[in-house]
Every structure is written in C-alpha cells, then in structure tokens.
Write a protein that holds these residues in place. Structure first.
Motif, PDB file in Angstrom:
ATOM      1  N   ALA A 129       0.832  -1.207   0.000  1.00 49.54           N
ATOM      2  CA  ALA A 129       0.000   0.000   0.000  1.00 49.54           C
ATOM      3  C   ALA A 129       0.868   1.258   0.000  1.00 49.54           C
ATOM      4  O   ALA A 129       0.551   2.240  -0.686  1.00 49.54           O
ATOM      5  CB  ALA A 129      -0.937  -0.003   1.202  1.00 49.54           C
ATOM      6  N   LYS A 130       1.934   1.236   0.753  1.00 52.65           N
ATOM      7  CA  LYS A 130       2.849   2.392   0.781  1.00 52.65           C
ATOM      8  C   LYS A 130       3.507   2.599  -0.584  1.00 52.65           C
ATOM      9  O   LYS A 130       3.717   3.726  -1.012  1.00 52.65           O
ATOM     10  CB  LYS A 130       3.928   2.197   1.843  1.00 52.65           C
ATOM     11  CG  LYS A 130       3.418   2.338   3.257  1.00 52.65           C
ATOM     12  CD  LYS A 130       4.524   2.052   4.257  1.00 52.65           C
ATOM     13  CE  LYS A 130       4.024   2.138   5.685  1.00 52.65           C
ATOM     14  NZ  LYS A 130       5.085   1.770   6.657  1.00 52.65           N
ATOM     15  N   LYS A 131       3.822   1.499  -1.240  1.00 50.85           N
ATOM     16  CA  LYS A 131       4.511   1.575  -2.525  1.00 50.85           C
ATOM     17  C   LYS A 131       3.581   1.946  -3.677  1.00 50.85           C
ATOM     18  O   LYS A 131       3.947   2.716  -4.555  1.00 50.85           O
ATOM     19  CB  LYS A 131       5.175   0.222  -2.810  1.00 50.85           C
ATOM     20  CG  LYS A 131       6.048   0.199  -4.030  1.00 50.85           C
ATOM     21  CD  LYS A 131       6.825  -1.101  -4.107  1.00 50.85           C
ATOM     22  CE  LYS A 131       7.777  -1.110  -5.276  1.00 50.85           C
ATOM     23  NZ  LYS A 131       8.590  -2.328  -5.299  1.00 50.85           N
ATOM     24  N   TYR A 132       2.366   1.397  -3.678  1.00 50.63           N
ATOM     25  CA  TYR A 132       1.484   1.556  -4.836  1.00 50.63           C
ATOM     26  C   TYR A 132       0.242   2.406  -4.574  1.00 50.63           C
ATOM     27  O   TYR A 132      -0.382   2.867  -5.526  1.00 50.63           O
ATOM     28  CB  TYR A 132       1.029   0.174  -5.345  1.00 50.63           C
ATOM     29  CG  TYR A 132       2.140  -0.628  -5.935  1.00 50.63           C
ATOM     30  CD1 TYR A 132       2.585  -0.384  -7.225  1.00 50.63           C
ATOM     31  CD2 TYR A 132       2.767  -1.627  -5.195  1.00 50.63           C
ATOM     32  CE1 TYR A 132       3.621  -1.120  -7.773  1.00 50.63           C
ATOM     33  CE2 TYR A 132       3.805  -2.379  -5.742  1.00 50.63           C
ATOM     34  CZ  TYR A 132       4.230  -2.113  -7.024  1.00 50.63           C
ATOM     35  OH  TYR A 132       5.245  -2.838  -7.566  1.00 50.63           O
ATOM     36  N   GLY A 133      -0.126   2.565  -3.331  1.00 48.32           N
ATOM     37  CA  GLY A 133      -1.377   3.250  -3.023  1.00 48.32           C
ATOM     38  C   GLY A 133      -1.213   4.745  -2.800  1.00 48.32           C
ATOM     39  O   GLY A 133      -0.167   5.334  -3.092  1.00 48.32           O
ATOM     40  N   THR A 134      -2.251   5.331  -2.252  1.00 51.99           N
ATOM     41  CA  THR A 134      -2.240   6.753  -1.913  1.00 51.99           C
ATOM     42  C   THR A 134      -1.631   6.934  -0.528  1.00 51.99           C
ATOM     43  O   THR A 134      -1.291   5.966   0.152  1.00 51.99           O
ATOM     44  CB  THR A 134      -3.677   7.314  -1.912  1.00 51.99           C
ATOM     45  OG1 THR A 134      -4.406   6.698  -0.832  1.00 51.99           O
ATOM     46  CG2 THR A 134      -4.375   7.076  -3.236  1.00 51.99           C
ATOM     47  N   ASP A 135      -1.557   8.170  -0.078  1.00 46.46           N
ATOM     48  CA  ASP A 135      -1.022   8.449   1.250  1.00 46.46           C
ATOM     49  C   ASP A 135      -1.847   7.783   2.351  1.00 46.46           C
ATOM     50  O   ASP A 135      -1.317   7.471   3.416  1.00 46.46           O
ATOM     51  CB  ASP A 135      -0.967   9.962   1.502  1.00 46.46           C
ATOM     52  CG  ASP A 135       0.086  10.646   0.648  1.00 46.46           C
ATOM     53  OD1 ASP A 135       1.005   9.954   0.143  1.00 46.46           O
ATOM     54  OD2 ASP A 135       0.003  11.872   0.478  1.00 46.46           O
ATOM     55  N   ASP A 136      -3.134   7.591   2.111  1.00 45.60           N
ATOM     56  CA  ASP A 136      -4.014   7.003   3.122  1.00 45.60           C
ATOM     57  C   ASP A 136      -4.181   5.499   2.996  1.00 45.60           C
ATOM     58  O   ASP A 136      -4.790   4.852   3.855  1.00 45.60           O
ATOM     59  CB  ASP A 136      -5.404   7.658   3.048  1.00 45.60           C
ATOM     60  CG  ASP A 136      -5.357   9.137   3.359  1.00 45.60           C
ATOM     61  OD1 ASP A 136      -4.545   9.544   4.208  1.00 45.60           O
ATOM     62  OD2 ASP A 136      -6.139   9.893   2.752  1.00 45.60           O
ATOM     63  N   SER A 137      -3.673   4.914   1.937  1.00 42.82           N
ATOM     64  CA  SER A 137      -3.900   3.497   1.668  1.00 42.82           C
ATOM     65  C   SER A 137      -3.391   2.584   2.776  1.00 42.82           C
ATOM     66  O   SER A 137      -4.073   1.635   3.178  1.00 42.82           O
ATOM     67  CB  SER A 137      -3.259   3.081   0.350  1.00 42.82           C
ATOM     68  OG  SER A 137      -3.942   3.656  -0.737  1.00 42.82           O
ATOM     69  N   SER A 138      -2.192   2.841   3.271  1.00 45.10           N
ATOM     70  CA  SER A 138      -1.617   1.922   4.258  1.00 45.10           C
ATOM     71  C   SER A 138      -2.454   1.891   5.542  1.00 45.10           C
ATOM     72  O   SER A 138      -2.664   0.825   6.123  1.00 45.10           O
ATOM     73  CB  SER A 138      -0.161   2.272   4.567  1.00 45.10           C
ATOM     74  OG  SER A 138      -0.054   3.581   5.077  1.00 45.10           O
ATOM     75  N   LYS A 139      -2.971   3.033   5.964  1.00 38.89           N
ATOM     76  CA  LYS A 139      -3.820   3.073   7.164  1.00 38.89           C
ATOM     77  C   LYS A 139      -5.137   2.344   6.916  1.00 38.89           C
ATOM     78  O   LYS A 139      -5.615   1.592   7.770  1.00 38.89           O
ATOM     79  CB  LYS A 139      -4.106   4.525   7.559  1.00 38.89           C
ATOM     80  CG  LYS A 139      -2.904   5.271   8.068  1.00 38.89           C
ATOM     81  CD  LYS A 139      -3.259   6.704   8.357  1.00 38.89           C
ATOM     82  CE  LYS A 139      -1.988   7.533   8.472  1.00 38.89           C
ATOM     83  NZ  LYS A 139      -2.255   8.951   8.418  1.00 38.89           N
TER      84      LYS A 139
END
Length: 151
Positions: A129-139
């Motif tokens: 998520a950190k690599k491919y998503g948005t800033d909020d994806s990992s949370k």
C-alpha cells in the motif's frame, strides 16, 4: 525468487486481472511472465530492485504465481464479501483498485495460506500500500485487515 517479490508479482497480476476479460487473462499473465525472463525488459517493470530478481524467472516461480492467481479467483466472491463486511462505510465497488487488490491478496494469505503468518500478510500488505497506493492506503489497509486477524 524471494517470497516478497512473488507476492508483489502476484499483486501486479491480480490488479491486471480487473482490467481484462477472463478469457484473455491467461495471455496477459503469460506476457507479463515472459517479460520477467529477459533482463533488458525488466526495466519496464518499475520499482524492482534488480538484485532481488533471479533470471530467468524459474518455472517453479511462474507456477506459484499463476496458481496463486487461480486460487484467489476461485474465492473472489467470498473474499469481496468479507472485505465489504469489514470495511466500514466502504464497499469493494467504491475502493481504489489498488487498495482492493492488496486487500484481496492479504485476505487470501490470512485465510487460505497457512505458510504465511497473519502478521506477515498484514505487514506485507501495508508495504504494498505504501509503494502503490495513496497516502491514506496503508492506514486503510491496516484497519481493514486488523478485523480479519484471528483472536
């Protein structure tokens, strides 16, 4: 190939599957894996650390990735239902394709792959998520997956 890289390739191909009809997916998967066989072509696959890759990609790794995709596909309705139930105020049809794909893969690893510890599945999903998503994806990913962990 390292397990994290197998997971990342599985993620990429699972993501790809949302954009292709089922009957053409095998061809797309084969094309992707063929690119992995040639060092010159690998530069097109962004974000890979070339030192982590094995050339050519082994038959065993190809079979693992393809098998994983088929297994996830067999359970996709159940997986999506579980994600819908766990993601408060969100449904799979409203989620970004990246986040949904990461959740699908992680759910599969948590519930169907006994060789992957639950915490590893969550941690690796957060990293994707950190690599491919948005800033909020990992949370978001971490919050949804926390609901899937066995008590």
């Amino acid at each position: 190939m390292k397990r994290a890289l197998l997971r990342e390739n599985t993620f990429r191909l699972l993501y790809l599957s949302d954009f292709h009809e089922e009957e053409e997916l095998d061809t797309q998967v084969d094309r992707y894996l063929e690119k992995m066989e040639n060092l010159e072509d690998i530069e097109e696959l962004q974000d890979f650390n070339l030192e982590d890759l094995e050339y050519p990609i082994s038959k065993k790794d190809k079979e693992f990735i393809k098998g994983r995709l088929l297994e996830i596909g067999e359970h996709i309705e159940e997986i999506d239902l579980a994600i819908n139930n766990a993601a408060e105020k969100w449904t799979t049809d409203r989620m970004s394709k990246i986040d949904l794909t990461i959740l699908r893969l992680a759910y599969f690893e948590i519930h169907y792959d006994e060789s992957v510890p639950e915490r590893v599945a969550v941690d690796q999903a957060v990293e994707l998520a950190k690599k491919y998503g948005t800033d909020d994806s990992s949370k978001f990913i971490n919050g949804v997956l926390a609901k899937f962990l066995k008590k």
